[in-house]
Design an enzyme around this catalytic site. Sequence first.
Site, mmCIF file in Angstrom:
data_model
loop_
_atom_site.group_PDB
_atom_site.id
_atom_site.type_symbol
_atom_site.label_atom_id
_atom_site.label_comp_id
_atom_site.label_asym_id
_atom_site.label_seq_id
_atom_site.Cartn_x
_atom_site.Cartn_y
_atom_site.Cartn_z
ATOM 1 N N LEU A 19 0.820 -1.212 0.000
ATOM 2 C CA LEU A 19 0.000 0.000 0.000
ATOM 3 C C LEU A 19 0.858 1.268 0.000
ATOM 4 C CD1 LEU A 19 -2.754 -1.037 2.580
ATOM 5 C CD2 LEU A 19 -2.995 -0.877 0.089
ATOM 6 N N SER A 20 2.173 1.110 0.041
ATOM 7 C CA SER A 20 3.060 2.273 0.065
ATOM 8 C C SER A 20 2.883 3.196 -1.136
ATOM 9 C CB SER A 20 4.521 1.823 0.172
ATOM 10 O OG SER A 20 4.768 1.223 1.429
ATOM 11 N N LYS A 69 14.848 -6.422 4.932
ATOM 12 C CA LYS A 69 15.211 -5.361 5.873
ATOM 13 C C LYS A 69 16.593 -5.547 6.495
ATOM 14 C CE LYS A 69 10.510 -3.915 7.045
ATOM 15 N NZ LYS A 69 9.557 -3.629 8.146
ATOM 16 N N ASP A 105 10.077 2.176 11.348
ATOM 17 C CA ASP A 105 9.007 1.339 11.896
ATOM 18 C C ASP A 105 8.668 1.753 13.332
ATOM 19 O OD1 ASP A 105 8.502 -0.222 9.673
ATOM 20 O OD2 ASP A 105 9.934 -1.776 10.241
ATOM 21 N N ARG A 150 7.159 -18.768 20.170
ATOM 22 C CA ARG A 150 7.288 -20.224 20.115
ATOM 23 C C ARG A 150 8.686 -20.668 20.527
ATOM 24 N NH1 ARG A 150 4.354 -19.536 15.110
ATOM 25 N NH2 ARG A 150 2.225 -20.287 15.280
ATOM 26 N N TYR A 215 -2.670 -5.532 9.064
ATOM 27 C CA TYR A 215 -3.717 -4.640 8.546
ATOM 28 C C TYR A 215 -4.550 -5.278 7.441
ATOM 29 C CZ TYR A 215 -0.220 -3.542 4.916
ATOM 30 O OH TYR A 215 0.710 -3.616 3.918
#
Length: 274
Positions: A19-20, A69, A105, A150, A215
């Site tokens: 969506l950027s 990243k 972020d 986990r 989202y």
Amino acid sequence: MASEWPKAAVVGWPAKHSLSPLIMKTWLDETGQPGDYAIIECEPDAFESAARARFNAGLVGVNVTVPHKEAALKLADAASDAARAIGAANVLVWREGRIEADNTDHVGIARALESDSGSGPAVLIGAGGAARAALYHLKGQDREVRILNRSRDRAEALAGEFGISAQIQSLEDETAFDGASLVINATSLGMSGQPPLAVDLSATSENALVFDMVYAPLRTGLLEQAERLGRRTADGLIMLVGQARPAFEQFFGATAPQHDGVRHGLLAALEQRA
């Protein structure tokens, strides 16, 4: 001339769902700032060569999404304190022949958590890249931190890296949410196509804030449960828009609009995908 406009992009694998472009192009229109923004899909083993080629071709910067990243940080010639501390970069900018890395972020996370009291126990679900950014935000707060994951070893290593004496628990631990005033889901659980996040929030404090970074869907099972219990909620779009603002300014040299008008366009886009 259009050829002189600053150009940026989002890089990921896959990235077509991002969506950027909608966010950036909306802000370009609203500010009247000339510029363009595209999508670049790049497999992990081709990331470095593709990024360098695009910068050499005139790109001013890129937003970096999964799975690149960590590679983005390694690629950079210089990095912000946040990027180094988090161990990953979601923004690369080309400046005078050098690649500079940043991680925004945590800015988006801070925006989503503006109403957090910052005092009661915080429960962080996950120990991956998104969790690292959340822990960067939580570090230094005088509160109990619980990490649910986990892999206990991975969670312990993460807490140790950030110098936080966190309680390490599992999602099945019945006491994990006792009295929690903040809950953060930093995993993909609950995302469309992924298993649900099956936890019980009933033991959280009555004024707890529940934040889900997912989202798609916007109203995840976690947030629906929180709403039924009367807890406050924050969705993943808040973080998405929040982390995009400083990137927009770095790419295009203009301040992104502070109103939430772009959210309406994002909601419409998500509805079309549903």
